[in-house]
Design an enzyme around this catalytic site. Structure first.
Site, PDB file in Angstrom:
ATOM      1  N   CYS A   1       0.873  -1.298  -0.056  1.00  0.00           N
ATOM      2  CA  CYS A   1       0.044   0.149  -0.032  1.00  0.00           C
ATOM      3  C   CYS A   1       0.942   1.308   0.122  1.00  0.00           C
ATOM      4  O   CYS A   1       2.118   1.074   0.325  1.00  0.00           O
ATOM      5  CB  CYS A   1      -0.837  -0.060   1.265  1.00  0.00           C
ATOM      6  SG  CYS A   1      -1.964  -1.343   1.355  1.00  0.00           S
TER       7      CYS A   1
ATOM      8  N   GLY B   1       0.252   0.568  -4.854  1.00  0.00           N
ATOM      9  CA  GLY B   1      -1.062  -0.069  -5.049  1.00  0.00           C
ATOM     10  C   GLY B   1      -1.863   0.223  -5.939  1.00  0.00           C
ATOM     11  O   GLY B   1      -2.206   1.427  -6.271  1.00  0.00           O
TER      12      GLY B   1
ATOM     13  N   ASN C   1      -0.639   0.796   6.107  1.00  0.00           N
ATOM     14  CA  ASN C   1       0.492   0.242   4.953  1.00  0.00           C
ATOM     15  C   ASN C   1       1.227  -0.901   5.728  1.00  0.00           C
ATOM     16  O   ASN C   1       1.689  -0.498   6.927  1.00  0.00           O
ATOM     17  CB  ASN C   1       1.255   1.360   4.282  1.00  0.00           C
ATOM     18  CG  ASN C   1       2.480   0.922   3.647  1.00  0.00           C
ATOM     19  OD1 ASN C   1       3.322   1.429   3.552  1.00  0.00           O
ATOM     20  ND2 ASN C   1       2.214  -0.667   3.052  1.00  0.00           N
ATOM     21  N   GLY C   2       1.260  -2.003   5.532  1.00  0.00           N
ATOM     22  CA  GLY C   2       1.789  -3.334   6.078  1.00  0.00           C
ATOM     23  C   GLY C   2       1.228  -4.252   6.302  1.00  0.00           C
ATOM     24  O   GLY C   2       0.061  -4.480   5.566  1.00  0.00           O
TER      25      GLY C   2
ATOM     26  N   TYR D   1      13.643  -2.107  -4.988  1.00  0.00           N
ATOM     27  CA  TYR D   1      12.583  -1.859  -5.924  1.00  0.00           C
ATOM     28  C   TYR D   1      11.292  -1.189  -5.756  1.00  0.00           C
ATOM     29  O   TYR D   1      10.724  -0.497  -6.563  1.00  0.00           O
ATOM     30  CB  TYR D   1      12.355  -3.521  -6.161  1.00  0.00           C
ATOM     31  CG  TYR D   1      11.017  -3.446  -7.217  1.00  0.00           C
ATOM     32  CD1 TYR D   1      11.138  -3.136  -8.553  1.00  0.00           C
ATOM     33  CD2 TYR D   1       9.767  -4.067  -6.762  1.00  0.00           C
ATOM     34  CE1 TYR D   1      10.055  -3.322  -9.302  1.00  0.00           C
ATOM     35  CE2 TYR D   1       8.712  -4.345  -7.468  1.00  0.00           C
ATOM     36  CZ  TYR D   1       8.927  -3.860  -8.568  1.00  0.00           C
ATOM     37  OH  TYR D   1       7.736  -3.896  -9.674  1.00  0.00           O
TER      38      TYR D   1
ATOM     39  N   ASP E   1      18.782  -6.501 -13.577  1.00  0.00           N
ATOM     40  CA  ASP E   1      17.637  -6.163 -13.135  1.00  0.00           C
ATOM     41  C   ASP E   1      17.476  -6.238 -11.532  1.00  0.00           C
ATOM     42  O   ASP E   1      18.573  -6.385 -11.016  1.00  0.00           O
ATOM     43  CB  ASP E   1      16.394  -7.190 -13.349  1.00  0.00           C
ATOM     44  CG  ASP E   1      15.129  -6.590 -13.480  1.00  0.00           C
ATOM     45  OD1 ASP E   1      14.742  -5.675 -12.835  1.00  0.00           O
ATOM     46  OD2 ASP E   1      14.107  -7.527 -13.763  1.00  0.00           O
ATOM     47  N   ASP E   2      16.373  -5.791 -10.921  1.00  0.00           N
ATOM     48  CA  ASP E   2      16.459  -5.705  -9.278  1.00  0.00           C
ATOM     49  C   ASP E   2      16.305  -6.877  -8.537  1.00  0.00           C
ATOM     50  O   ASP E   2      17.017  -7.095  -7.426  1.00  0.00           O
ATOM     51  CB  ASP E   2      15.403  -4.720  -8.912  1.00  0.00           C
ATOM     52  CG  ASP E   2      14.062  -5.230  -9.102  1.00  0.00           C
ATOM     53  OD1 ASP E   2      13.468  -5.707  -8.373  1.00  0.00           O
ATOM     54  OD2 ASP E   2      13.658  -5.088 -10.394  1.00  0.00           O
TER      55      ASP E   2
END
Ligand code: SF4
Length: 465
Positions: free
Chosen positions: A13, A39, A114-115, A254, A357-358
């Site tokens: 989120c 999100g 968020n979490g 990322y 790439d990450d």
């Protein structure tokens, strides 16, 4: 906006809050727009004029949820919170969209989270056994129940009481008609920043949300800090500290936008350093460095600069895919990478390519990219990943629920290289990764190391309600 390829981890989120601004809901809309990459399943705004709380939310991207010109005027107020959701807990249904809103003995409250709460299963069973009726299947609702049941006298004490029962990763934004209360968990898993604009306080998951409204960055909300922002100003309170800080290192690798500050550090700088460390640890005899856009861009620049190998744009990304590709269900992810990425033949043909790439999750996308590069005449393809192999699930707000979906969990690096069809494959070491941040000891590395900073659910599948 940063889209996601189907073989990446996904953030749960993004949150945004503002107190004391006559354009609170408009600025929240813009803040959410800047945080869209965190999100894409649903978006919502709750606002207050000091008396009531108004709420609008829906499934889809921020612009689509608020595309109706009639959607914003009812949200007029002086304070607001907003939320972008990617579901890792609870399914993608409108009831799980946030902010959540209730009225209880503490008054009217809207919540954005968020979490992920690691003791959510136990807490929910306990509350249900006592008669609680949940409106959602999301772990975010738990704090509202705990506040509503608290026997404490003030709203702040009720919030503290509720938080004392909660374990895991959270940045909570609680809006009442009188105040904006903000809490970050004592481990500090997810980032949250504090800023100021035109006399109003703002908070956001990332500072790119401040830039879009011209707000000034003040500082990070500290791990274990509770901020109360009301007509008297801003007051800081503390929860008991965690045994160890555990900032999510993947925010730098990322999740976060490179133009953001998270955990007080510039994401762009750290991402370049990741590429530089990768070049030093795993050099390569090659002609060009290219990235998997957009996620690998910044680390690839760091790799190219440190190695002295020329950086080229070798893959072109179609940015107009839409949200079909970022849905959380795996069977919807099996769409051809060709729709999203196309190699530049003139750049690739006859070249020995370093492809940066990450991260690699399942390996399915990277395998197709390597095949694409070979089909355009790449002489060699050397894959370099600017993070260590992901071998363990995350319980702190990222969508890796089982080890079985992680290719590095069951295969050695050489076996993964074979699966990808790459001439070579190298990941960054955990030690080198931690050297890229100010203080590596403050970071969580559990998905790489298996060393979890909290007690984790014994059976994570059971934890999905
Ligand atoms: Fe971040 Fe990995 Fe820790 Fe999850 S386990 S919080 S993705 S570093």
């Amino acid at each position: 906006m940063i889209d996601h390829l189907d073989d990446h981890l996904h953030e749960e989120c993004g949150v945004f809050g503002i107190f004391g601004d006559p354009e609170a809901s408009e600025k929240t809309y813009l803040g959410l727009y800047a945080l869209q990459h965190r999100g894409q399943e649903s978006a919502g705004i709750a606002s207050t004029n000091g008396q009531d709380i108004k709420l609008r939310k829906g499934l889809g991207l921020v612009w689509s949820v608020f595309s109706d010109p009639e959607s914003m005027p009812p949200l007029k107020g002086t304070s607001a919170i907003g939320h972008n959701r990617y579901s890792t807990k609870g399914s993608t249904v409108i009831i799980n969209a946030q902010p959540l809103s209730i009225e209880c003995k503490a008054g009217k409250i809207a919540l954005a989270h968020n979490g992920t709460i690691t003791n959510a299963y136990e807490l929910r069973k306990e509350l249900e056994s006592e008669g609680a009726i949940f409106q959602t299947t999301s772990d975010s609702e738990l704090l509202l129940h705990l506040i509503a049941r608290s026997k404490k006298d003030t709203f702040l004490e009720m919030v503290k009481d509720g938080l004392s029962r909660i374990v895991g990763a959270y940045c909570y934004l609680l809006l009442t008609p009188e105040a904006l209360v903000v809490a970050r968990d004592p481990h500090g898993f997810r980032p949250l920043s504090l800023g100021r604009t035109d006399g109003a306080y703002v908070v956001a998951s990332e500072t790119c949300a401040f830039d879009i409204i011209g707000a000034e960055y003040l500082r990070s909300v500290e791990p274990g800090e509770i901020l109360v922002i009301d007509s008297k100003g801003l007051a800081s309170h503390r929860m008991p500290p965690a045994p160890k800080l555990s900032f999510c290192i993947f925010e730098h690798i990322y999740f976060s936008r490179p133009d953001s500050l998270v955990f007080g550090e510039k994401v762009d700088k750290i991402r370049r350093r990741l590429g530089k460390q990768l070049a030093q640890e795993s050099p390569c005899d090659a002609d060009i460095v290219i990235s998997v856009p957009d996620s690998g861009n910044t680390a690839a620049l760091g790799y190219a600069r440190a190695s002295g190998i020329k950086y080229e744009i070798g893959l072109i990304r179609n940015h107009y895919i839409g949200r079909t590709f970022i849905a959380p269900h795996q069977d919807r992810r099996k769409l051809d990478v060709r729709v999203k990425l196309n190699p530049v033949a003139g750049v690739i043909e006859g070249r020995r390519v370093v492809l940066v790439d990450d991260s690699i999750v399942r390996g399915t996308t990277m395998r197709q990219i390597v095949q694409l590069l070979r089909s355009k005449g790449a002489r060699e393809v050397h894959v370099r990943i600017s993070s260590p192999p992901i071998c363990f699930p995350c319980y702190y707000g990222i969508d890796i629920s089982t080890s079985s979906e992680l290719i590095a969990c069951s295969r050695k690096v050489s076996e993964i290289a074979d699966y990808l069809g790459a001439d070579s494959l190298a990941y960054l070491s955990i030690e080198a990764m931690l050297q890229t941040v100010d203080d590596g000891s403050r970071y969580c590395t559990a998905c790489f190391s298996g060393s979890y900073p909290t007690t984790v659910p014994v059976d994570f599948d059971k934890f999905q309600f």
